[in-house]
Scaffold this active site. Structure first.
Site, PDB file in Angstrom:
ATOM      1  N   HIS A  61       0.658  -1.041   0.138  1.00 50.71           N
ATOM      2  CA  HIS A  61      -0.127   0.134   0.104  1.00 50.71           C
ATOM      3  C   HIS A  61       0.826   1.108   0.029  1.00 50.71           C
ATOM      4  O   HIS A  61       0.044   2.422  -0.563  1.00 50.71           O
ATOM      5  CB  HIS A  61      -0.831   0.289   1.287  1.00 50.71           C
ATOM      6  N   ASP A  67       0.069  -7.423   1.829  1.00 54.13           N
ATOM      7  CA  ASP A  67       0.137  -6.065   1.718  1.00 54.13           C
ATOM      8  C   ASP A  67       2.096  -6.417   1.823  1.00 54.13           C
ATOM      9  O   ASP A  67       2.860  -5.252   2.396  1.00 54.13           O
ATOM     10  CB  ASP A  67      -0.159  -5.978   2.996  1.00 54.13           C
ATOM     11  N   SER A  85       4.299   2.376   7.790  1.00 58.39           N
ATOM     12  CA  SER A  85       3.996   1.290   6.461  1.00 58.39           C
ATOM     13  C   SER A  85       5.423   0.955   6.187  1.00 58.39           C
ATOM     14  O   SER A  85       6.535   1.707   5.790  1.00 58.39           O
ATOM     15  CB  SER A  85       3.013   1.737   5.714  1.00 58.39           C
TER      16      SER A  85
END
Length: 423
Positions: free
Chosen positions: A140, A172, A265
């Site tokens: 992402h 992911d 992230s």
């Protein structure tokens, strides 16, 4: 944290379709630049992907990098060079780690990733994993990037263009590669997530809210935590790109108390030796909205990381062939409670077994309640999905099922998920 119940797709142990579970909140896939904000989150203890915020990663460099074989940054720890990988920190006191030495050891291996999108820019974190310039991050973080739209800043401020090597939305994870990678980059030392224990001290390294060079510490709060995240609808994203709401991610995650916020992230979760044990990817949040709302939209002490052993397997496949194969069991399941001896136990009840699949060949029957995989408790259909997704195609697994009030052990060899399968 509430997981969505329901019946799963019969082609694999997968989450129930959207119409059979509560609609998850939108995931604010990135933080825009230069105007930074956190997207609105709703619900109580919901999961949200920890995504972008801008900034160049500027961390403290490890002392003696590339020359000294041993440096003593403090009397409590020693930093030992390991070839071309980041140094390993030998702690003098395991109960009180010297985090200064750990930060110096791992910081050169964590980078800032900037992505140019259709309507702005966004950024995240990444981890250098080899001398060729491959960087492991979250899907992402880089999804929606076009040709020439990714740049990577090293911890010393040097910036390089990067291209996508491969992405894997279902886990992911993604791998990108520096263009013209310098010879002095420092890959991070990869640990073994199977050796991680609840209570272990850990450090998260990344770029929360554009605050470059940020490290936070905590402990491993739980292991094998089934976590479901889902991207916001692509058409509703103000930043363009990103995963669509069909890309549901189920992770058998490491839960940590180390503070993780938007921008972390793709960054590193490391142990006290400075070894990578997980890729930070999501957080639990309390309902509310943006920074000005009454709800909490940042860290509340419950963060999640993708275990490094799973990340290594996916990254290796992405580098070798541009895509990743996944393990396949061949059942649909739903949450259930079954009598196990004198007690009751939560598990994943098999609704359907697809003919010819590994589950069928192993003797799994409709109505069986799966309560363990390889000795790990399975307390929901989501937990079953997470456990299978963490494993490799071709790997053998031992299922413990309750059938007619009795425990039955079944050996299964997981297959490669068919391309036609929806998950």
């Amino acid at each position: 944290m509430t997981m969505a119940p329901g019946t799963h797709n019969p082609m694999s142990a997968v989450p129930p379709p959207p119409e059979q579970r509560p609609t998850p909140p939108e995931r604010n896939d990135r933080e825009p630049k230069p105007r930074r904000r956190i997207g609105e989150m709703v619900g109580v203890a919901v999961l949200a992907a920890v995504l972008a915020s801008g900034g160049t990663y500027a961390a403290i460099q490890a002392g003696g990098e590339g020359s000294a074989s041993t440096t003593s940054q403090s009397p409590s720890a020693q930093t030992l060079q390991q070839g071309s990988t980041s140094p390993t920190v030998i702690q003098g006191n395991a109960s009180a780690p010297d985090w200064t030495s750990v930060a110096k050891a791992v910081s050169p291996s964590v980078v800032s990733i900037n992505v140019v999108l259709q309507n702005g820019e966004a950024a995240g974190s990444g981890v250098i994993i080899d001398q060729q310039g491959h960087i492991l991050t979250n899907n992402h973080v880089v999804s929606g990037a076009g040709n020439g739209s990714i740049s990577v800043a090293l911890n010393d401020g040097r910036t390089y263009a990067a291209s996508i090597v491969g992405t894997d939305p279902s886990t992911d994870l993604a791998v990108i590669k520096l263009q013209g990678a310098p010879s002095d980059i420092v890959p991070m030392t990869l640990g073994d997530s199977d050796k991680v224990a609840v209570g272990d001290p850990v450090m998260a390294v990344g770029n929360p809210l554009g605050l470059s060079g940020t490290v936070t510490t905590g402990i491993v709060s739980a292991l094998n935590r089934p976590v479901t995240t889902q991207a916001s609808d692509q058409n509703q994203s103000p930043f363009g790109g990103g995963q669509t709401n069909a890309d549901t991610v189920v992770t058998n995650a490491i839960q940590t108390s180390a503070a993780i916020n938007p921008g972390n992230s793709g960054g590193a979760l490391v142990n006290a030796k400075g070894e990578l044990i997980g890729i930070n990817s999501s957080i639990a949040q309390l309902g509310g909205g943006g920074l000005g709302s009454s709800g909490q939209s940042g860290n509340i002490g419950i963060g999640f990381a993708i275990p490094v052993n799973e990340a290594k397997s996916i990254a290796s496949q992405l580098i070798q062939k541009g895509h990743a194969d996944h393990a396949f069991l061949g059942v649909s399941a739903r949450d259930s409670v079954v009598t196990d001896g004198a007690a009751k136990r939560a598990g994943a009840q098999v609704v359907q077994v697809v003919s010819g699949t590994p589950a069928d060949k192993a003797g799994v029957k409709q109505g069986d309640v799966i309560i363990m995989v390889n000795g790990e408790r399975i307390e929901s259909s989501t937990a079953l999905v997470a456990q299978i997704r963490e494993m490799k195609a071709g790997e053998q697994a031992k299922l413990t099922v309750v059938r007619g009030g009795q425990r039955v052990q079944l050996d299964v060899t997981l297959a490669v998920k068919p391309a036609s399968s929806s998950s």
